[in-house]
Write a protein that holds these residues in place. Structure first.
Motif, PDB file in Angstrom:
ATOM      1  N   ARG A  68       0.868  -1.176   0.000  1.00 46.04           N
ATOM      2  CA  ARG A  68       0.000   0.000   0.000  1.00 46.04           C
ATOM      3  C   ARG A  68       0.903   1.223   0.000  1.00 46.04           C
ATOM      4  NH1 ARG A  68      -3.738  -1.141   4.949  1.00 46.04           N
ATOM      5  NH2 ARG A  68      -1.739  -1.660   5.861  1.00 46.04           N
ATOM      6  N   VAL A  69       0.742   2.096  -0.994  1.00 43.39           N
ATOM      7  CA  VAL A  69       1.637   3.238  -1.187  1.00 43.39           C
ATOM      8  C   VAL A  69       0.830   4.528  -1.087  1.00 43.39           C
ATOM      9  CG1 VAL A  69       3.298   4.326  -2.737  1.00 43.39           C
ATOM     10  CG2 VAL A  69       3.050   1.829  -2.737  1.00 43.39           C
ATOM     11  N   VAL A  70       1.321   5.459  -0.283  1.00 45.01           N
ATOM     12  CA  VAL A  70       0.665   6.759  -0.112  1.00 45.01           C
ATOM     13  C   VAL A  70       1.651   7.856  -0.493  1.00 45.01           C
ATOM     14  CG1 VAL A  70      -0.450   8.339   1.516  1.00 45.01           C
ATOM     15  CG2 VAL A  70      -0.775   5.867   1.764  1.00 45.01           C
ATOM     16  N   LEU A  71       1.214   8.765  -1.358  1.00 45.23           N
ATOM     17  CA  LEU A  71       1.994   9.947  -1.719  1.00 45.23           C
ATOM     18  C   LEU A  71       1.543  11.085  -0.808  1.00 45.23           C
ATOM     19  CD1 LEU A  71       1.788   9.717  -5.608  1.00 45.23           C
ATOM     20  CD2 LEU A  71       3.506   8.738  -4.082  1.00 45.23           C
ATOM     21  N   ASP A  72       2.445  11.559   0.025  1.00 51.43           N
ATOM     22  CA  ASP A  72       2.096  12.543   1.047  1.00 51.43           C
ATOM     23  C   ASP A  72       3.278  13.498   1.242  1.00 51.43           C
ATOM     24  OD1 ASP A  72       1.188  13.949   3.229  1.00 51.43           O
ATOM     25  OD2 ASP A  72       1.159  12.238   4.580  1.00 51.43           O
ATOM     26  N   SER A  73       3.390  14.510   0.413  1.00 48.03           N
ATOM     27  CA  SER A  73       4.571  15.378   0.406  1.00 48.03           C
ATOM     28  C   SER A  73       4.819  16.054   1.755  1.00 48.03           C
ATOM     29  CB  SER A  73       4.465  16.422  -0.700  1.00 48.03           C
ATOM     30  OG  SER A  73       3.337  17.247  -0.492  1.00 48.03           O
ATOM     31  N   GLN A  74       3.771  16.395   2.492  1.00 50.86           N
ATOM     32  CA  GLN A  74       3.943  17.111   3.762  1.00 50.86           C
ATOM     33  C   GLN A  74       3.802  16.196   4.977  1.00 50.86           C
ATOM     34  OE1 GLN A  74       1.319  20.490   3.761  1.00 50.86           O
ATOM     35  NE2 GLN A  74       1.912  21.050   1.692  1.00 50.86           N
ATOM     36  N   LEU A  75       3.699  14.912   4.755  1.00 49.73           N
ATOM     37  CA  LEU A  75       3.557  13.914   5.807  1.00 49.73           C
ATOM     38  C   LEU A  75       2.412  14.253   6.766  1.00 49.73           C
ATOM     39  CD1 LEU A  75       4.864  11.237   6.229  1.00 49.73           C
ATOM     40  CD2 LEU A  75       6.510  12.276   7.747  1.00 49.73           C
ATOM     41  N   ARG A  76       1.230  14.407   6.170  1.00 49.54           N
ATOM     42  CA  ARG A  76       0.031  14.698   6.957  1.00 49.54           C
ATOM     43  C   ARG A  76      -0.684  13.431   7.405  1.00 49.54           C
ATOM     44  NH1 ARG A  76      -3.495  18.269   3.314  1.00 49.54           N
ATOM     45  NH2 ARG A  76      -2.554  17.011   1.690  1.00 49.54           N
ATOM     46  N   LEU A  77      -0.167  12.280   7.036  1.00 47.75           N
ATOM     47  CA  LEU A  77      -0.777  11.002   7.383  1.00 47.75           C
ATOM     48  C   LEU A  77      -0.847  10.841   8.900  1.00 47.75           C
ATOM     49  CD1 LEU A  77      -1.822   8.302   6.229  1.00 47.75           C
ATOM     50  CD2 LEU A  77       0.508   7.458   6.397  1.00 47.75           C
ATOM     51  N   SER A  78      -2.037  10.561   9.393  1.00 46.58           N
ATOM     52  CA  SER A  78      -2.229  10.412  10.832  1.00 46.58           C
ATOM     53  C   SER A  78      -1.930   8.979  11.267  1.00 46.58           C
ATOM     54  CB  SER A  78      -3.676  10.742  11.196  1.00 46.58           C
ATOM     55  OG  SER A  78      -3.942  10.363  12.534  1.00 46.58           O
ATOM     56  N   PRO A  79      -1.239   8.832  12.385  1.00 45.81           N
ATOM     57  CA  PRO A  79      -1.027   7.487  12.936  1.00 45.81           C
ATOM     58  C   PRO A  79      -2.344   6.813  13.321  1.00 45.81           C
ATOM     59  CG  PRO A  79       0.458   9.064  13.968  1.00 45.81           C
ATOM     60  CD  PRO A  79      -0.521   9.846  13.133  1.00 45.81           C
ATOM     61  N   LYS A  80      -3.427   7.594  13.416  1.00 45.07           N
ATOM     62  CA  LYS A  80      -4.745   7.049  13.759  1.00 45.07           C
ATOM     63  C   LYS A  80      -5.538   6.607  12.536  1.00 45.07           C
ATOM     64  CE  LYS A  80      -5.000   9.826  17.912  1.00 45.07           C
ATOM     65  NZ  LYS A  80      -5.714  10.868  18.649  1.00 45.07           N
ATOM     66  N   SER A  81      -5.013   6.847  11.334  1.00 46.37           N
ATOM     67  CA  SER A  81      -5.730   6.446  10.119  1.00 46.37           C
ATOM     68  C   SER A  81      -5.773   4.928  10.020  1.00 46.37           C
ATOM     69  CB  SER A  81      -5.065   7.046   8.877  1.00 46.37           C
ATOM     70  OG  SER A  81      -3.779   6.500   8.707  1.00 46.37           O
ATOM     71  N   ARG A  82      -6.794   4.419   9.344  1.00 44.21           N
ATOM     72  CA  ARG A  82      -6.955   2.966   9.230  1.00 44.21           C
ATOM     73  C   ARG A  82      -5.807   2.324   8.468  1.00 44.21           C
ATOM     74  NH1 ARG A  82     -12.623   0.866   7.777  1.00 44.21           N
ATOM     75  NH2 ARG A  82     -11.917   1.356   5.687  1.00 44.21           N
ATOM     76  N   VAL A  83      -5.276   3.023   7.474  1.00 45.36           N
ATOM     77  CA  VAL A  83      -4.179   2.443   6.693  1.00 45.36           C
ATOM     78  C   VAL A  83      -2.916   2.299   7.550  1.00 45.36           C
ATOM     79  CG1 VAL A  83      -3.254   4.583   5.690  1.00 45.36           C
ATOM     80  CG2 VAL A  83      -3.130   2.465   4.398  1.00 45.36           C
ATOM     81  N   VAL A  84      -2.690   3.204   8.483  1.00 41.71           N
ATOM     82  CA  VAL A  84      -1.526   3.114   9.371  1.00 41.71           C
ATOM     83  C   VAL A  84      -1.781   2.091  10.477  1.00 41.71           C
ATOM     84  CG1 VAL A  84      -0.127   4.354  11.078  1.00 41.71           C
ATOM     85  CG2 VAL A  84      -0.694   5.430   8.901  1.00 41.71           C
ATOM     86  N   LYS A  85      -2.961   2.141  11.090  1.00 41.62           N
ATOM     87  CA  LYS A  85      -3.248   1.218  12.190  1.00 41.62           C
ATOM     88  C   LYS A  85      -3.247  -0.236  11.727  1.00 41.62           C
ATOM     89  CE  LYS A  85      -6.935   2.740  14.414  1.00 41.62           C
ATOM     90  NZ  LYS A  85      -7.965   3.442  15.160  1.00 41.62           N
ATOM     91  N   SER A  86      -3.539  -0.484  10.468  1.00 40.85           N
ATOM     92  CA  SER A  86      -3.569  -1.861   9.960  1.00 40.85           C
ATOM     93  C   SER A  86      -2.249  -2.262   9.295  1.00 40.85           C
ATOM     94  CB  SER A  86      -4.713  -2.022   8.963  1.00 40.85           C
ATOM     95  OG  SER A  86      -4.486  -1.207   7.817  1.00 40.85           O
ATOM     96  N   ALA A  87      -1.270  -1.367   9.296  1.00 42.29           N
ATOM     97  CA  ALA A  87      -0.003  -1.642   8.617  1.00 42.29           C
ATOM     98  C   ALA A  87       0.736  -2.817   9.252  1.00 42.29           C
ATOM     99  CB  ALA A  87       0.889  -0.408   8.648  1.00 42.29           C
ATOM    100  N   ASP A  88       1.228  -3.683   8.390  1.00 41.81           N
ATOM    101  CA  ASP A  88       2.015  -4.837   8.828  1.00 41.81           C
ATOM    102  C   ASP A  88       3.188  -4.993   7.871  1.00 41.81           C
ATOM    103  OD1 ASP A  88       2.875  -7.100  10.136  1.00 41.81           O
ATOM    104  OD2 ASP A  88       1.420  -8.420   9.164  1.00 41.81           O
ATOM    105  N   GLU A  89       4.042  -3.963   7.861  1.00 39.90           N
ATOM    106  CA  GLU A  89       5.185  -3.889   6.955  1.00 39.90           C
ATOM    107  C   GLU A  89       4.762  -3.946   5.483  1.00 39.90           C
ATOM    108  OE1 GLU A  89       8.420  -6.380   8.116  1.00 39.90           O
ATOM    109  OE2 GLU A  89       8.296  -5.733  10.199  1.00 39.90           O
ATOM    110  N   ASP A  90       3.569  -3.421   5.201  1.00 37.29           N
ATOM    111  CA  ASP A  90       3.057  -3.392   3.831  1.00 37.29           C
ATOM    112  C   ASP A  90       2.638  -1.987   3.406  1.00 37.29           C
ATOM    113  OD1 ASP A  90       0.872  -3.184   5.522  1.00 37.29           O
ATOM    114  OD2 ASP A  90      -0.401  -4.541   4.370  1.00 37.29           O
ATOM    115  N   LEU A  91       3.094  -0.978   4.141  1.00 35.44           N
ATOM    116  CA  LEU A  91       2.743   0.412   3.847  1.00 35.44           C
ATOM    117  C   LEU A  91       4.012   1.206   3.571  1.00 35.44           C
ATOM    118  CD1 LEU A  91       0.680   2.738   3.713  1.00 35.44           C
ATOM    119  CD2 LEU A  91       0.932   2.974   6.185  1.00 35.44           C
TER     120      LEU A  91
END
Length: 123
Positions: A68-91
């Motif tokens: 799973r790849v996210v383009l986020d130039s300013q690193l606004r990705l929240s650690p509370k987002s579902r994609v981060v909380k479900s990450a298992d070395e696949d993000l």
């Protein structure tokens, strides 16, 4: 796609449910395409607006997890987002922000990878 660029309409009733503008068969076909892909790519705008998992819901067995790849130039990705909380070395998150800021101190300890890029990406 609707005229306002949406793929699903927000229901007018209570709750956060959506009314789909595509058929169940069309959505199942999208899941098959996701299953056939090695990586799923999205921008931070989609993550902030929809909080997706970016997963394969086809129900078919995989040889390995899709990346799973996210383009986020300013690193606004929240650690509370579902994609981060479900990450298992696949993000994998591509960003341009310096990781020296205190906000990012624990990012390297997570089960996901950050990659600094110098290309200009508009998401």
């Amino acid at each position: 796609m609707t005229l306002d660029g949406q793929l699903a309409l927000v229901k007018q009733s209570k709750g956060n449910d959506r009314e789909w503008i595509t058929s169940e068969e069309s959505r199942a076909e999208v899941q098959k395409l996701r299953h056939a892909s090695d990586a799923l790519l999205t921008g931070i705008g989609t993550i902030l607006a929809d909080d997706p998992l970016l997963g394969d819901r086809s129900g078919m067995q995989r040889r390995r997890k899709s990346l799973r790849v996210v383009l986020d130039s300013q690193l606004r990705l929240s650690p509370k987002s579902r994609v981060v909380k479900s990450a298992d070395e696949d993000l994998l998150v591509f960003h341009r922000s310096p990781l020296s800021r205190p906000k990012f101190a624990n990012f390297r300890k997570q089960a996901w990878r950050l990659s600094d890029f110098r290309l200009r990406v508009d998401c």
